[in-house]
Design an enzyme around this catalytic site. Structure first.
Site, short mmCIF file in Angstrom:
data_model
loop_
_atom_site.label_atom_id
_atom_site.label_comp_id
_atom_site.label_asym_id
_atom_site.label_seq_id
_atom_site.Cartn_x
_atom_site.Cartn_y
_atom_site.Cartn_z
CD GLU A 130 0.70 -9.24 9.20
OE1 GLU A 130 1.91 -10.11 8.86
OE2 GLU A 130 -0.08 -9.01 8.49
CB THR A 183 4.27 -2.32 5.67
OG1 THR A 183 4.30 -3.40 4.75
CG2 THR A 183 2.80 -2.63 6.33
#
Lengths: 309, 309
Positions: A130, A183
């Site tokens: 991530e 994102t």
């Protein structure tokens, strides 16, 4: 065992009021990975299917690759590996695509090597994936994908993950409009300060959502699915956001908000037929302005990643 | 029935992480009120016992008086009343003294008139008492005093009160040091903005505390009793705060923080003997710098106000 195929579920992070602390997993969609032992040292990505050529094939630039490399380093293994990644959900969709791949990867290698680590202890390695994908090692997609169910990240330092039982009839609707939100951008538009007033409102909804899920009390779940901090800002990035949300509520959804950083939107409903009707209504609202979309209707995934073969 | 005597419990508001949204009631201390029908119109306070002459005797300047007056106006009654108020807890202590009096008052008049309103519907009238005492109509003392148990105020507008089951063995320790903090001052030193980082940490603890109470999971309750927003500011008003908190934790408390706006401090423990030991340790820490204190050890009150005779 020389080879393993693993599925890891997509996830809805934030869940309206719980920015960076709530997430849940769904049965569909999800990513699949095949991990094969190799006599050549190092981790190599042989193929990525379903990404339209957009993901990097160098292991150290891929979320699954970096997660596996970090894991191998931790257990001091020089096992050579070949990976084949099947992306079975849209990229950049707000469904935890990078998290699902990272979770599938570390779960697969841990199974392949005879489970040297417990499942919960795989979390930090998946979070490294991530960090690569999003610029920060947040856990609200990785943790529910790895653990299944509805998850609270009570604390990041030290990491403290709590699983919350959800009512069996609770169904999620996810609609992914064919637009893309980065994102990192979605994080950058957020403010660094929150008013005390909105902090109090948000805390009330956080408490209400947990109580609603655990009691269970569907109306309370719905009343608590209110986000006064993040949604008003990120909604700007999603065309027709208000109309699509209203379409979900009109069809009987308990609540509706943005999945992760978007552009996917999700709703929760008290049964599967409602969740399906909600999805159709949301798709119609997007369609009315010429935006195509994909629809997923699913219970809350309770098992996390699983071995397919 | 021409006269009634009612008890209403003291309360711990905020409960570490839940500023303005969490509160729980205790069995002791609490306030008592006698409400007597009178042939003379209007609401008159005949006597206030235990306040050392510090509370106003005009009904419209007293929390119980104003709560009862607002209630009578709402039900369009011109019933004349005489009140005798027994303050059985210290004023300005952070134990919801004004809330307990207001709750005792509206509960008593509603009983005396044959319960024209449901108990939960008395809340707005009791909140009017809080508005008088604190400058704002917050509910985190009034709601648990009226409903009993552990309460979440999910929303103020519209008012949405949720009760949370607590484990039977959960015990509260309250230590009231003999110093005074004005509630209005304690609110004024707070900031209007909270960092996003602290908002996320606080939300995680709010979710964790609700999950911990409902599971129940004592360790999770303890880990979640962390306040990064309010406690660091208000602790400045309480001499020896850090030492007293550490004394509570050293004695086995799950967690310890400020009760309401202080100066009372509270702790939660997993059984009564621990709660008592915690209280003794906290008192000793205050005593070491010459501050006397009162100690209350109690289960979580589950019934709210009650008729004494």
């Amino acid at each position: 065992m020389d080879s393993i195929k693993v599925f890891a579920p997509a996830t809805v992070a934030n869940v309206a009021c719980g920015f960076d602390i709530f997430g849940f997993a769904v049965d569909s969609p999800g990513d699949e990975i095949i991990v094969r032992k190799s006599n050549l040292p190092g981790v190599r990505i042989k193929a990525i299917v379903g990404d339209e050529g957009r993901l990097p094939k160098e292991a150290e630039r891929n979320t699954a690759g970096i997660a596996i490399q970090t894991y191998l380093k931790h257990i001091e293994s020089d096992q050579g590996l070949e990976l084949i990644l099947h992306k079975k959900m849209p990229l950049g969709s707000g469904l935890g695509s990078s998290a699902a791949s990272a979770v599938a990867g570390v779960f697969a290698i841990n199974e392949l090597l005879g489970r040297p680590l417990k499942q919960i202890d795989l979390l930090p390695f998946a979070m490294e994936g991530e960090r690569l994908a999003c610029g920060s090692a947040h856990a609200d997609n990785v943790a529910p994908s790895l653990m299944g169910g509805f998850v609270v990240i009570r604390s990041y330092n030290p990491l403290d993950i709590i699983t919350i039982n959800t009512p069996a009839q609770l169904f999620a609707t996810i609609v992914h409009p064919e637009i893309e939100v980065n994102t990192k951008d979605a994080r950058h538009i957020l403010k660094n300060e929150v008013s005390m007033k909105n902090t109090i409102i948000q805390m009330g909804n956080v408490a209400g959502l947990i109580a609603g899920l655990m009691k269970p009390d569907y109306d309370l779940i719905g009343r608590s699915m209110v986000d006064v901090i993040i949604e008003p800002i990120r909604a700007i990035l999603i065309p027709e956001f208000s109309e699509v949300k209203q379409a979900a509520l009109d069809a009987g959804a308990l609540g509706c908000s943005i999945s992760g950083s978007g552009p996917s939107m999700f709703a929760l409903s008290r049964d599967q037929p409602t969740a399906l009707r909600v999805g159709n209504n949301m798709q119609a609202a997007f369609h009315s302005v010429g935006i195509g979309s994909e629809l997923y209707v699913s219970g809350i995934n309770q098992e996390g990643p699983k071995v397919l073969g």
